[in-house]
Design a protein around this motif. Structure first.
Motif, PDB file in Angstrom:
ATOM      1  N   GLN A 162       0.788  -1.153   0.054  1.00 31.51           N
ATOM      2  CA  GLN A 162       0.058   0.082  -0.001  1.00 31.51           C
ATOM      3  C   GLN A 162       0.847   1.332   0.136  1.00 31.51           C
ATOM      4  O   GLN A 162       2.024   1.304   0.234  1.00 31.51           O
ATOM      5  CB  GLN A 162      -0.859  -0.235   1.230  1.00 31.51           C
ATOM      6  CG  GLN A 162      -1.761  -1.285   1.270  1.00 31.51           C
ATOM      7  CD  GLN A 162      -2.571  -1.365   2.572  1.00 31.51           C
ATOM      8  OE1 GLN A 162      -3.011  -0.103   3.359  1.00 31.51           O
ATOM      9  NE2 GLN A 162      -2.674  -2.629   3.236  1.00 31.51           N
ATOM     10  N   GLY A 163       0.406   2.147  -0.248  1.00 30.38           N
ATOM     11  CA  GLY A 163       1.101   3.596   0.067  1.00 30.38           C
ATOM     12  C   GLY A 163       1.441   4.091  -1.389  1.00 30.38           C
ATOM     13  O   GLY A 163       1.009   3.596  -2.405  1.00 30.38           O
ATOM     14  N   SER A 164       2.318   4.972  -1.628  1.00 26.70           N
ATOM     15  CA  SER A 164       2.809   6.019  -2.647  1.00 26.70           C
ATOM     16  C   SER A 164       3.629   5.166  -3.676  1.00 26.70           C
ATOM     17  O   SER A 164       3.882   5.171  -4.801  1.00 26.70           O
ATOM     18  CB  SER A 164       2.757   7.282  -2.479  1.00 26.70           C
ATOM     19  OG  SER A 164       4.182   7.272  -1.799  1.00 26.70           O
ATOM     20  N   ALA A 165       4.629   4.321  -2.931  1.00 30.00           N
ATOM     21  CA  ALA A 165       5.774   3.666  -3.748  1.00 30.00           C
ATOM     22  C   ALA A 165       5.035   2.435  -4.667  1.00 30.00           C
ATOM     23  O   ALA A 165       4.128   1.857  -4.285  1.00 30.00           O
ATOM     24  CB  ALA A 165       6.713   3.011  -2.781  1.00 30.00           C
ATOM     25  N   SER A 166       5.440   2.231  -5.674  1.00 28.50           N
ATOM     26  CA  SER A 166       5.108   1.437  -6.714  1.00 28.50           C
ATOM     27  C   SER A 166       5.901  -0.154  -6.468  1.00 28.50           C
ATOM     28  O   SER A 166       5.299  -1.007  -6.942  1.00 28.50           O
ATOM     29  CB  SER A 166       5.384   1.799  -8.235  1.00 28.50           C
ATOM     30  OG  SER A 166       6.926   1.880  -8.340  1.00 28.50           O
TER      31      SER A 166
END
Length: 194
Positions: A162-166
């Motif tokens: 989850q979160g903004s990192a791919s």
């Protein structure tokens, strides 16, 4: 040993007084036992990440770590430091190519399930049966697994994030995968009462 020489040999501000000479291991000859879990790091560029993978491989029962292609050096000081000595606990080898690794795997007395890791994997890591003989593939920090490796995978798994990192750092991703393999294998054995 003279202080100036210790400083030259070390990349630290205050070099350690301990110095040793070691003989490099022969590469593939020491990797002959079919302990059913091996890790291949495809073209790692960071010695620190390579060291992290080695340290995690040792912690979670991986028989050995191989690199393929143009890769960070197992003996790089950053790699050695990241392994905190576990480099010398398991066999390892730097192989020229993917084909060398595939030929080596084919020479083992067991068939390995080739499990690749990718942010674009077709199934979640925990959905993959990792209890049998396994070759875990970890891709390059920037480019991931090569197209050739992806084509040779029995399964391409992803770690749900989850979160903004791919994606995750390669060393972190390998550690999570090795933990999941170990967890599944321990779960397959009836638990003792604690």
């Amino acid at each position: 040993m003279a202080h100036a020489l210790r400083q030259e040999l070390s990349d630290r501000e205050n070099p350690c007084e301990l110095v040793c000479l070691v003989r490099m291991r022969p590469e593939l000859k020491t990797i002959d036992a079919p302990d059913a879990l091996y890790t291949v790091f495809d073209r790692p560029s960071s010695p620190g990440n390579l060291g992290t993978v080695i340290r995690s491989a040792d912690a979670f029962g991986c028989r050995s770590v191989l690199t393929t292609g143009h890769a960070a050096d197992f003996y790089d000081p950053q790699c050695l430091r990241a392994t905190i000595g576990t480099l010398f606990a398991r066999p390892f080898a730097a192989l020229e190519s993917m084909q060398d690794a595939l030929d080596w795997a084919a020479s083992l007395p067991v068939r390995l399930n080739i499990v690749g890791t990718s942010a674009h994997g077709t199934c979640l890591l925990e959905e993959v049966d990792l209890t049998g003989p396994t070759l875990l593939l970890v891709g390059n920090e920037t480019f991931g697994l090569s197209k050739g490796w992806k084509e040779h995978c029995d399964v391409l798994a992803k770690i749900p994030i989850q979160g903004s990192a791919s994606s995750l750092n390669a060393g972190c991703a390998a550690s999570i995968c090795l933990y999941e393999i170990d967890r599944q294998r321990r779960q397959a054995v009836p638990a003792a009462n604690c």
